[in-house]
Motif scaffolding. Sequence first.
Motif, PDB file in Angstrom:
ATOM      1  N   ILE A 133       0.835  -1.204   0.000  1.00  0.00           N
ATOM      2  CA  ILE A 133       0.000   0.000   0.000  1.00  0.00           C
ATOM      3  C   ILE A 133       0.870   1.254   0.000  1.00  0.00           C
ATOM      4  N   SER A 134       1.946   1.254   0.784  1.00  0.00           N
ATOM      5  CA  SER A 134       2.866   2.404   0.810  1.00  0.00           C
ATOM      6  C   SER A 134       3.451   2.666  -0.572  1.00  0.00           C
ATOM      7  N   ILE A 135       3.872   1.596  -1.253  1.00  0.00           N
ATOM      8  CA  ILE A 135       4.459   1.731  -2.592  1.00  0.00           C
ATOM      9  C   ILE A 135       3.445   2.296  -3.575  1.00  0.00           C
ATOM     10  N   ILE A 136       2.219   1.793  -3.515  1.00  0.00           N
ATOM     11  CA  ILE A 136       1.185   2.244  -4.451  1.00  0.00           C
ATOM     12  C   ILE A 136       0.826   3.712  -4.195  1.00  0.00           C
ATOM     13  N   ILE A 137       0.741   4.098  -2.934  1.00  0.00           N
ATOM     14  CA  ILE A 137       0.478   5.511  -2.623  1.00  0.00           C
ATOM     15  C   ILE A 137       1.616   6.393  -3.147  1.00  0.00           C
ATOM     16  N   LYS A 138       2.835   5.942  -2.973  1.00  0.00           N
ATOM     17  CA  LYS A 138       3.998   6.693  -3.464  1.00  0.00           C
ATOM     18  C   LYS A 138       3.949   6.844  -4.981  1.00  0.00           C
ATOM     19  N   ILE A 139       3.612   5.769  -5.690  1.00  0.00           N
ATOM     20  CA  ILE A 139       3.562   5.804  -7.153  1.00  0.00           C
ATOM     21  C   ILE A 139       2.449   6.722  -7.649  1.00  0.00           C
ATOM     22  N   THR A 140       1.277   6.653  -7.001  1.00  0.00           N
ATOM     23  CA  THR A 140       0.106   7.384  -7.496  1.00  0.00           C
ATOM     24  C   THR A 140       0.031   8.829  -7.014  1.00  0.00           C
ATOM     25  N   THR A 141       0.726   9.157  -5.904  1.00  0.00           N
ATOM     26  CA  THR A 141       0.625  10.518  -5.364  1.00  0.00           C
ATOM     27  C   THR A 141       1.970  11.217  -5.215  1.00  0.00           C
ATOM     28  N   GLY A 142       3.048  10.440  -5.196  1.00  0.00           N
ATOM     29  CA  GLY A 142       4.372  11.007  -4.945  1.00  0.00           C
ATOM     30  C   GLY A 142       4.672  11.182  -3.470  1.00  0.00           C
ATOM     31  N   LYS A 143       3.733  10.807  -2.601  1.00  0.00           N
ATOM     32  CA  LYS A 143       3.881  10.987  -1.156  1.00  0.00           C
ATOM     33  C   LYS A 143       4.272   9.673  -0.486  1.00  0.00           C
ATOM     34  N   GLN A 144       5.329   9.719   0.326  1.00  0.00           N
ATOM     35  CA  GLN A 144       5.741   8.544   1.078  1.00  0.00           C
ATOM     36  C   GLN A 144       5.003   8.497   2.414  1.00  0.00           C
ATOM     37  N   ILE A 145       4.224   7.443   2.618  1.00  0.00           N
ATOM     38  CA  ILE A 145       3.559   7.214   3.897  1.00  0.00           C
ATOM     39  C   ILE A 145       4.010   5.853   4.410  1.00  0.00           C
ATOM     40  N   TYR A 146       4.706   5.862   5.528  1.00  0.00           N
ATOM     41  CA  TYR A 146       5.349   4.653   6.027  1.00  0.00           C
ATOM     42  C   TYR A 146       4.380   3.688   6.703  1.00  0.00           C
ATOM     43  N   ASP A 147       3.330   4.227   7.302  1.00  0.00           N
ATOM     44  CA  ASP A 147       2.389   3.376   8.035  1.00  0.00           C
ATOM     45  C   ASP A 147       0.957   3.715   7.619  1.00  0.00           C
ATOM     46  N   SER A 218      -8.596   0.010  -4.757  1.00  0.00           N
ATOM     47  CA  SER A 218      -9.227   1.318  -4.618  1.00  0.00           C
ATOM     48  C   SER A 218      -8.263   2.450  -4.948  1.00  0.00           C
ATOM     49  N   ILE A 219      -7.030   2.360  -4.438  1.00  0.00           N
ATOM     50  CA  ILE A 219      -6.045   3.428  -4.673  1.00  0.00           C
ATOM     51  C   ILE A 219      -5.695   3.538  -6.148  1.00  0.00           C
ATOM     52  N   VAL A 220      -5.513   2.389  -6.810  1.00  0.00           N
ATOM     53  CA  VAL A 220      -5.052   2.388  -8.203  1.00  0.00           C
ATOM     54  C   VAL A 220      -6.180   2.678  -9.185  1.00  0.00           C
ATOM     55  N   PHE A 221      -7.341   2.062  -8.983  1.00  0.00           N
ATOM     56  CA  PHE A 221      -8.383   2.114 -10.006  1.00  0.00           C
ATOM     57  C   PHE A 221      -9.572   3.013  -9.665  1.00  0.00           C
ATOM     58  N   ILE A 222      -9.704   3.419  -8.414  1.00  0.00           N
ATOM     59  CA  ILE A 222     -10.851   4.254  -8.050  1.00  0.00           C
ATOM     60  C   ILE A 222     -10.395   5.647  -7.632  1.00  0.00           C
ATOM     61  N   GLN A 223      -9.584   5.723  -6.577  1.00  0.00           N
ATOM     62  CA  GLN A 223      -9.190   7.034  -6.051  1.00  0.00           C
ATOM     63  C   GLN A 223      -8.315   7.816  -7.031  1.00  0.00           C
ATOM     64  N   ARG A 224      -7.503   7.094  -7.800  1.00  0.00           N
ATOM     65  CA  ARG A 224      -6.601   7.788  -8.728  1.00  0.00           C
ATOM     66  C   ARG A 224      -7.364   8.538  -9.803  1.00  0.00           C
ATOM     67  N   PHE A 225      -8.540   8.009 -10.187  1.00  0.00           N
ATOM     68  CA  PHE A 225      -9.316   8.633 -11.259  1.00  0.00           C
ATOM     69  C   PHE A 225     -10.553   9.359 -10.736  1.00  0.00           C
ATOM     70  N   ARG A 226     -10.679   9.448  -9.437  1.00  0.00           N
ATOM     71  CA  ARG A 226     -11.768  10.188  -8.831  1.00  0.00           C
ATOM     72  C   ARG A 226     -11.529  11.689  -9.010  1.00  0.00           C
ATOM     73  N   LYS A 227     -12.579  12.403  -9.321  1.00  0.00           N
ATOM     74  CA  LYS A 227     -12.448  13.834  -9.538  1.00  0.00           C
ATOM     75  C   LYS A 227     -11.942  14.522  -8.281  1.00  0.00           C
ATOM     76  N   LYS A 228     -10.934  15.355  -8.441  1.00  0.00           N
ATOM     77  CA  LYS A 228     -10.373  16.061  -7.297  1.00  0.00           C
ATOM     78  C   LYS A 228     -11.358  17.092  -6.747  1.00  0.00           C
ATOM     79  N   GLU A 229     -11.403  17.174  -5.435  1.00  0.00           N
ATOM     80  CA  GLU A 229     -12.251  18.157  -4.775  1.00  0.00           C
ATOM     81  C   GLU A 229     -11.418  19.316  -4.285  1.00  0.00           C
ATOM     82  N   LYS A 230     -12.050  20.463  -4.158  1.00  0.00           N
ATOM     83  CA  LYS A 230     -11.389  21.603  -3.527  1.00  0.00           C
ATOM     84  C   LYS A 230     -11.509  21.466  -2.013  1.00  0.00           C
ATOM     85  N   LEU A 231     -10.408  21.599  -1.343  1.00  0.00           N
ATOM     86  CA  LEU A 231     -10.400  21.503   0.109  1.00  0.00           C
ATOM     87  C   LEU A 231     -10.566  22.898   0.708  1.00  0.00           C
TER      88      LEU A 231
END
Length: 232
Positions: A133-147, A218-231
Amino acid sequence: MKVLIIIPAYNEAENIEKVVNNLIENYFQYDYIIINDGSMDRTGVICKQNQYNLIDFPINLGLAGGIQAGLKYAYEQDYDYAVQFDGDGQHQPQYIAQMLDEMEKQRVDIVIGSRFVEKKKPKNLRMLGSNLISIIIKITTGKQIYDPTSGMRLFNKRMIQKFAYTMNYGPEPDTISYLVRCGAKVKEVQVDMKDREAGESYLNLKRSILYMLHMCISIVFIQRFRKKEKLA
């Protein structure tokens, strides 16, 4: 600074008193709310007998429903910060101050209590899934999350509102990855966690494997292509 500790509890009769009494006696600077998620054991009875702060569900809604209820309460009661905190005794409240300090200094939206910022992950099947999961988050977002699977998370006010009133914002790694893509700032703070002393975890080996697979898909096929929201 108003801080609410949200404690989702499902069948935690053997643990809940120890967890909550520790907060009441030693960390009274924080408020807390227990979300009894339709427990089949005496969790609700114990909370009522002790006059704990409680939201009592008649049926089980799952972790997402419990956390959302707690965050709605936090938002309506005008809390500045909310902490997701397990009722099984694994999370340690002494780290909350450090997480708050990191959030205020770095001006971030979410702080994760991480077991692996400074320590290596053990080599087992569950940690293999966490690494994936950490690797996939890093690939899809560029963010390293260790846990990424840590359930100890601190939310600022805008995240409290988002999680409380937005559909499909579950308290899981796939939502964290999506929020990073939307521009949310996420940091990790090293914490230690205890082993569960009593009761049984919902995540047995089979469920853990299915959970990891679900998160990766979910990270690869759903969240990656989900429309970005304004925070806001």
